[in-house]
Design a protein around this motif. Structure first.
Motif, PDB file in Angstrom:
ATOM      1  N   THR A 175       7.267   7.942   4.287  1.00 30.68           N
ATOM      2  CA  THR A 175       7.962   7.691   3.756  1.00 30.68           C
ATOM      3  C   THR A 175       9.542   6.706   3.648  1.00 30.68           C
ATOM      4  O   THR A 175       9.859   7.459   2.580  1.00 30.68           O
ATOM      5  CB  THR A 175       8.921   9.185   4.618  1.00 30.68           C
ATOM      6  N   ASN A 176       9.746   5.895   4.893  1.00 31.54           N
ATOM      7  CA  ASN A 176      10.734   5.670   4.243  1.00 31.54           C
ATOM      8  C   ASN A 176      10.280   3.967   3.262  1.00 31.54           C
ATOM      9  O   ASN A 176      11.245   3.197   3.306  1.00 31.54           O
ATOM     10  CB  ASN A 176      10.833   3.859   5.360  1.00 31.54           C
ATOM     11  N   ASP A 177       9.101   3.943   2.097  1.00 34.38           N
ATOM     12  CA  ASP A 177       9.076   3.311   1.346  1.00 34.38           C
ATOM     13  C   ASP A 177       8.497   3.604   0.297  1.00 34.38           C
ATOM     14  O   ASP A 177       6.764   4.755   0.353  1.00 34.38           O
ATOM     15  CB  ASP A 177       7.200   2.493   2.173  1.00 34.38           C
ATOM     16  N   LYS A 178       8.998   4.010  -0.729  1.00 37.71           N
ATOM     17  CA  LYS A 178       8.969   5.040  -1.554  1.00 37.71           C
ATOM     18  C   LYS A 178       7.486   4.787  -2.184  1.00 37.71           C
ATOM     19  O   LYS A 178       7.450   5.417  -2.887  1.00 37.71           O
ATOM     20  CB  LYS A 178      10.160   5.017  -2.918  1.00 37.71           C
ATOM     21  N   ASN A 179       7.046   3.402  -2.878  1.00 39.49           N
ATOM     22  CA  ASN A 179       6.190   2.870  -3.230  1.00 39.49           C
ATOM     23  C   ASN A 179       4.725   3.920  -2.903  1.00 39.49           C
ATOM     24  O   ASN A 179       3.638   3.897  -2.977  1.00 39.49           O
ATOM     25  CB  ASN A 179       6.351   1.724  -3.594  1.00 39.49           C
ATOM     26  N   GLN A 181       4.625   6.462  -0.614  1.00 39.43           N
ATOM     27  CA  GLN A 181       5.243   7.403  -0.643  1.00 39.43           C
ATOM     28  C   GLN A 181       4.467   8.034  -1.970  1.00 39.43           C
ATOM     29  O   GLN A 181       3.789   9.214  -1.855  1.00 39.43           O
ATOM     30  CB  GLN A 181       6.505   7.631  -0.328  1.00 39.43           C
ATOM     31  N   ARG A 182       4.796   7.743  -2.946  1.00 40.16           N
ATOM     32  CA  ARG A 182       4.169   7.780  -4.556  1.00 40.16           C
ATOM     33  C   ARG A 182       2.965   8.034  -4.094  1.00 40.16           C
ATOM     34  O   ARG A 182       2.199   8.651  -4.374  1.00 40.16           O
ATOM     35  CB  ARG A 182       4.660   7.071  -4.998  1.00 40.16           C
TER      36      ARG A 182
END
Length: 196
Positions: A175-179, A181-182
């Motif tokens: 969850t701390n890494d948007k890429n 998590q996407r």
């Protein structure tokens, strides 16, 4: 009855356990999830005490009884070799995920796994996931042509070789890494659509 998702490939080092963990973590937000660890190395079983959003079970029970377990989703993490249990696991799975890296040696190694799935007439229920893909890597035509003969769907989502995925087992996901998590969100959506 739970949806059973088998994550398998005879080759080690393709990220089966990490992918299984992140998919289970992602789906556990709204569902009761378990991961059955069939790998004798017990990589995921060692994390059992650290995980609170889903259960990790070092599984030694009868394969036929897995569908009786009371979960919405059950992920099965398999060892990096073709065990005599694999045909039974293939038979009970609602979806078979085959993670692989995008290399020629990985393509050669995937052959036995896909042939076993083909023999069981489960190709329609299988999804190949390109995993741990290095930045700026494009899948070569050779690899895609090599996989074409198996008539197995290849996931549209490719999972990158990001440090966030490596650390995810200690940080309860990505969850701390948007890429990252996407990517895991997109793959989760593809999996859920295939299970419908």
């Amino acid at each position: 009855m739970p949806k059973i998702i088998l994550v398998t490939h005879q080759k080690g080092g393709v990220g089966k356990s990490t992918l299984t963990f992140n998919l289970a973590q992602n789906i556990s937000n709204g569902s009761k999830v378990a991961v059955l660890d069939f790998d004798l190395q017990g990589s995921l079983s060692q994390l059992k005490e650290l995980v609170s959003d889903f259960e990790i079970i070092p599984y030694v029970g009868e394969i036929e009884k897995i569908s009786e377990l009371e979960y919405d989703f059950i992920f099965i993490d398999t060892p990096p070799y073709l065990s005599n249990q694999l045909p039974k696991l293939i038979a009970i799975a609602d979806l078979i995920i085959v993670p692989t890296k995008a290399g020629i040696l990985d393509l050669l190694a995937i052959k036995n796994t896909l042939e076993m799935i083909e023999t069981a007439k489960r190709t329609a229920d299988t999804l190949i996931v390109f995993n741990m893909i290095k930045a700026n890597t494009t899948l070569t035509l050779d690899i895609l042509i090599g996989l074409e003969e198996y008539k197995v769907k290849i996931a549209n989502t490719h999972i990158s070789d990001l440090v966030s995925f490596t650390r995810s087992v200690l940080l309860k996901g990505v969850t701390n890494d948007k890429n990252a998590q996407r990517q895991i969100d997109h793959l989760t959506k593809e999996i859920l659509l295939k299970l419908i």
